[in-house]
Scaffold this motif. Sequence first.
Motif, mmCIF file in Angstrom:
data_model
loop_
_atom_site.group_PDB
_atom_site.id
_atom_site.type_symbol
_atom_site.label_atom_id
_atom_site.label_comp_id
_atom_site.label_asym_id
_atom_site.label_seq_id
_atom_site.Cartn_x
_atom_site.Cartn_y
_atom_site.Cartn_z
ATOM 1 N N GLU A 45 -3.540 2.009 -7.598
ATOM 2 C CA GLU A 45 -4.341 0.878 -8.042
ATOM 3 C C GLU A 45 -5.315 0.449 -6.940
ATOM 4 O O GLU A 45 -5.013 0.535 -5.754
ATOM 5 N N ASP A 46 -6.475 -0.027 -7.355
ATOM 6 C CA ASP A 46 -7.537 -0.353 -6.394
ATOM 7 C C ASP A 46 -7.082 -1.344 -5.336
ATOM 8 O O ASP A 46 -7.428 -1.213 -4.158
ATOM 9 N N ASP A 47 -6.299 -2.356 -5.728
ATOM 10 C CA ASP A 47 -5.913 -3.396 -4.783
ATOM 11 C C ASP A 47 -4.791 -2.957 -3.844
ATOM 12 O O ASP A 47 -4.418 -3.697 -2.937
ATOM 13 N N ARG A 48 -4.248 -1.743 -4.047
ATOM 14 C CA ARG A 48 -3.191 -1.249 -3.164
ATOM 15 C C ARG A 48 -3.622 0.026 -2.432
ATOM 16 O O ARG A 48 -2.838 0.605 -1.698
ATOM 17 N N GLN A 96 0.827 -1.204 0.000
ATOM 18 C CA GLN A 96 0.000 0.000 0.000
ATOM 19 C C GLN A 96 0.863 1.256 0.000
ATOM 20 O O GLN A 96 0.570 2.219 -0.717
ATOM 21 N N ALA A 97 1.925 1.249 0.808
ATOM 22 C CA ALA A 97 2.814 2.411 0.868
ATOM 23 C C ALA A 97 3.528 2.618 -0.467
ATOM 24 O O ALA A 97 3.668 3.749 -0.952
ATOM 25 N N GLN A 98 3.977 1.526 -1.095
ATOM 26 C CA GLN A 98 4.646 1.652 -2.383
ATOM 27 C C GLN A 98 3.683 2.138 -3.453
ATOM 28 O O GLN A 98 4.070 2.881 -4.359
ATOM 29 N N GLY A 99 2.412 1.737 -3.362
ATOM 30 C CA GLY A 99 1.415 2.237 -4.301
ATOM 31 C C GLY A 99 1.230 3.738 -4.166
ATOM 32 O O GLY A 99 1.143 4.464 -5.166
ATOM 33 N N LEU A 100 1.165 4.230 -2.927
ATOM 34 C CA LEU A 100 0.998 5.669 -2.694
ATOM 35 C C LEU A 100 2.234 6.440 -3.146
ATOM 36 O O LEU A 100 2.128 7.498 -3.785
ATOM 37 N N VAL A 101 3.424 5.919 -2.821
ATOM 38 C CA VAL A 101 4.670 6.569 -3.250
ATOM 39 C C VAL A 101 4.759 6.579 -4.775
ATOM 40 O O VAL A 101 5.164 7.576 -5.386
ATOM 41 N N GLY A 102 4.372 5.470 -5.408
ATOM 42 C CA GLY A 102 4.403 5.413 -6.869
ATOM 43 C C GLY A 102 3.482 6.446 -7.498
ATOM 44 O O GLY A 102 3.832 7.072 -8.509
ATOM 45 N N ALA A 103 2.303 6.643 -6.904
ATOM 46 C CA ALA A 103 1.379 7.660 -7.418
ATOM 47 C C ALA A 103 1.964 9.053 -7.263
ATOM 48 O O ALA A 103 1.846 9.893 -8.159
ATOM 49 N N ALA A 104 2.626 9.312 -6.129
ATOM 50 C CA ALA A 104 3.253 10.622 -5.915
ATOM 51 C C ALA A 104 4.392 10.842 -6.917
ATOM 52 O O ALA A 104 4.551 11.945 -7.461
#
Length: 380
Positions: free
Chosen positions: A279-282, A141-149
Amino acid sequence: MRPAELNRLTVQESADRYVELVRAKTSTGALSPATAEVYARDVATFVRLAGEEVVLDDLTGEDLDAVLLAFARKPDGRRAEPDGRLQSASSQARFRRSVSAFFKHAALAGWVQVDPMTSSTVTARERGGLAAQRRALTREQAQGLVGAARLLGAPGGQAAEPSTGPGGRRVRRDQRTELRDALIVLLLTAVGPRVSELVRANVEDFYTNDGVRYWRIFGKGGRTRDVPLPDDVARTLEGYLAHGRPATQEKALLLSWRGRRLARGDVQAVIDRVQRWVEDDRRRSVTPHGLRHTTATHLLADAVDMDAVRRVLGHSDLATLGRYRDELPGELEVAMRSHPLLRPPGRGGAGSSPAAAPPSPAAGPPEGPVSVAEQDRRPL
């Protein structure tokens, strides 16, 4: 006992059966008619927010988080003339209780395999309303948020694309906030400041020493700490200062597009906005303080020195740091798989090299600094 076979009802079908059962309890005196109608109204609202045709068993804890927070932001429809006020804290807490009671029955009736409310992270507070739980994000989840940023803050990324606001209205370039939003999320996730420290930050608090960017954070009790920024965060900071920050005499680092210092309450909206690119799953709702927990949890899980983590977060002692170390799913299994005493020779395990053997008593005390752990092992 739970039925042997799962009955895959839709949200609407299960809600109809549940409301019929609730209303039937009024004839036996188990529930008052007024209470039954409150349950029925809350369940009807849940159906609208969750989706009538969705299979009830397909809903996850993240889905329920989204429903609960959507209800919290919904205008209060009980007033004849809407005045813009949202649901009260007591209404939010009541709605969560109604949804929880519905899913408890669904689990017993065999409509869901597992009650998804047990994995919901949104908690109800009578005075504060519904809020995302202050709990660390998982690594994914954290990597998903960092990736979006990173996507928002990258040169030529989403920040360079045309942006639209509510209703499809084109947002002017001088009103764009993608670089600022990316910087906020990266600072919160990588450095873990208190939200008050973040919004108090000024441009002059960031300086370079020997090629490394530092943030001088002014924390509680007048204490300051200088924290080096990871390279990705430093690059996003430079991009924001060069292209994303409004030209103004205001000394604050984080500004609205009108050139005013951001308030604490604005930061949650920024996180929610960046979450749309995950992504929805993250994706999982999280507060700024939850990202502070995320920083502490993952630094400690990666075996970073506890005192270094304490200094990054600005805690006065290690005992406080312990409250920020949240449990991560699967971490015990990983620890046992890589147990240091069971590694084969040659891979850093016990007995892998002669140097690992303890010194003989005749050799005397070792020269140089001695760790606290080794001092504890020495006889008094």
